[in-house]
Enzyme design. Structure first.
Site, PDB file in Angstrom:
ATOM      1  N   LYS A  52       7.381   8.365   7.251  1.00  0.00           N
ATOM      2  CA  LYS A  52       8.580   7.735   7.786  1.00  0.00           C
ATOM      3  C   LYS A  52       9.320   8.633   8.778  1.00  0.00           C
ATOM      4  O   LYS A  52       9.950   8.134   9.711  1.00  0.00           O
ATOM      5  CB  LYS A  52       9.520   7.307   6.647  1.00  0.00           C
ATOM      6  CG  LYS A  52       8.829   6.487   5.560  1.00  0.00           C
ATOM      7  CD  LYS A  52       7.934   5.387   6.112  1.00  0.00           C
ATOM      8  CE  LYS A  52       6.967   4.881   5.058  1.00  0.00           C
ATOM      9  NZ  LYS A  52       5.925   3.992   5.620  1.00  0.00           N
TER      10      LYS A  52
ATOM     11  N   GLU B 173       6.587  -3.577  -1.508  1.00  0.00           N
ATOM     12  CA  GLU B 173       5.352  -4.168  -1.990  1.00  0.00           C
ATOM     13  C   GLU B 173       5.255  -4.245  -3.512  1.00  0.00           C
ATOM     14  O   GLU B 173       5.434  -3.249  -4.213  1.00  0.00           O
ATOM     15  CB  GLU B 173       4.143  -3.410  -1.444  1.00  0.00           C
ATOM     16  CG  GLU B 173       4.310  -1.903  -1.323  1.00  0.00           C
ATOM     17  CD  GLU B 173       4.905  -1.495   0.014  1.00  0.00           C
ATOM     18  OE1 GLU B 173       5.819  -2.184   0.501  1.00  0.00           O
ATOM     19  OE2 GLU B 173       4.439  -0.497   0.581  1.00  0.00           O
TER      20      GLU B 173
END
Length: 264
Positions: free
Chosen positions: A194, A249
C-alpha cells in the site's frame, strides 16, 4: 490412561477448532486492524506450523482439487470457496472482484498492468475478460508467491495471455518501454504494497506509461488503507476519481476500490 490422553487431545482440538473457526473471527469482525492481525498474521502462522505448508500452497491445492483445468471461472470459484469457508486470503475477493470485472469490461484494454500478483486470483479475473490480443503484465515481488501464481494461472488456461514478472515495481516500471515493448497502459490495477501506490503512480507518470483516458483501479484503499494515494488522485486535476464502497475480501469490514481516470 491412553484413552484419557486421547480424550484430552480430542477435546483440546475441538476447543481450538471452535476458537479459530468461529469465536475469534466473530470477535474481531468489527475491527479492521484486529481482522487483519488475526487472519493475515496469527492464524496464518498457526496453520503454517500445523500443516508444514504455506497459505499460497494450500490455496493452490484447493484449486487443483476443486477447479476444472482450463476453466477460469471454476478457478475463481474454487479460491472464493477456499477463502470463505477454509482459510482467509487477501485476494481482491468475490464482492470487489465483481467491481473489478465491470471496470475491466468497460475499459476493454489492449495493454494492462497489475501491480501485485499474490496467488494469481485477480490475474485470472482480469485475464479471462481480455480480448485475445491483449497483454496483461503482472508484477510480483515475492518469488514464492510467483511460483504458486504461475500454476494457478496455468490451471485456468490463461498462461498465454499473462506475463508474470518477479521483482520490485520500482525497478520494473522504468523498464516497461525498453524491455517489454509497452508504450502506454490502458488499464492499471494496484493491489501490492500500500505504501507503493502513490510512488508507483508517480513513476508511471514520469515514465510516460499513462495516456489520456488510462484507468487506474486501486484495491484496499480503506483497509488497510492508502490515504496519501487517495488524497493525490482526488485532489489532482490530472485525475477524475470515483470510490466504489465494498468490504474487505470475505469479511464485513468496510473497504473499497478507487477508480481514477488519467486526464493527461
Amino acid at each position: 490412561m491412553w484413552l484419557y490422553f486421547l480424550s484430552l487431545c480430542g477435546g483440546g482440538a475441538a476447543i481450538l477448532y471452535v476458537l479459530c473457526g468461529w469465536l475469534i473471527p466473530a470477535a474481531v469482525e468489527g475491527s479492521p486492524r484486529l481482522t487483519l492481525l488475526w487472519h493475515d498474521f496469527i492464524l496464518e502462522q498457526i496453520l503454517n506450523a500445523l500443516t508444514w505448508s504455506t497459505r499460497p500452497q494450500r490455496l493452490l491445492k484447493a484449486v487443483q482439487k476443486k477447479a476444472t483445468r482450463g476453466d477460469p471461472q471454476s478457478v475463481i470459484s474454487a479460491i472464493d470457496n477456499f477463502c470463505r469457508h477454509k482459510e482467509w486470503a487477501m485476494n481482491v475477493g468475490d464482492e470487489k472482484g465483481a467491481i473489478l470485472d465491470c471496470v475491466v469490461s468497460e475499459v476493454n484494454p489492449s495493454t494492462a498492468l497489475e501491480l501485485g500478483t499474490y496467488c494469481g486470483y485477480s490475474t485470472v479475473r482480469i485475464a479471462r475478460l481480455l480480448p485475445p490480443e491483449t497483454r496483461l503484465i503482472t508484477l510480483e515481488f515475492n518469488p514464492d508467491y510467483a511460483v504458486v501464481a504461475r500454476q494457478v494461472i496455468a490451471w485456468a488456461g490463461l498462461q498465454d495471455k499473462v506475463e508474470l514478472v518477479v521483482g520490485a515495481s520500482g525497478d520494473l516500471i522504468p523498464q516497461m518501454k525498453q524491455q517489454f515493448g509497452v508504450k502506454e497502459f490502458d488499464f492499471v490495477f494496484l493491489d501490492h504494497w500500500k505504501d507503493r501506490y502513490l510512488l508507483d503512480i508517480k513513476l508511471l507518470e514520469e515514465c510516460g506509461l499513462l495516456r489520456r483516458g488510462t484507468v487506474l483501479l486501486a484495491d484496499n484503499v480503506i483497509c488497510p488503507g492508502t490515504p496519501e494515494y487517495l488524497e493525490y488522485v482526488r485532489t489532482n486535476p490530472r485525475y477524475e476519481s470515483r470510490y466504489f464502497k465494498s468490504h474487505l475480501e470475505y469479511t464485513k469490514v468496510e473497504d473499497g476500490l478507487e477508480k481514477s481516470i488519467f486526464l493527461g
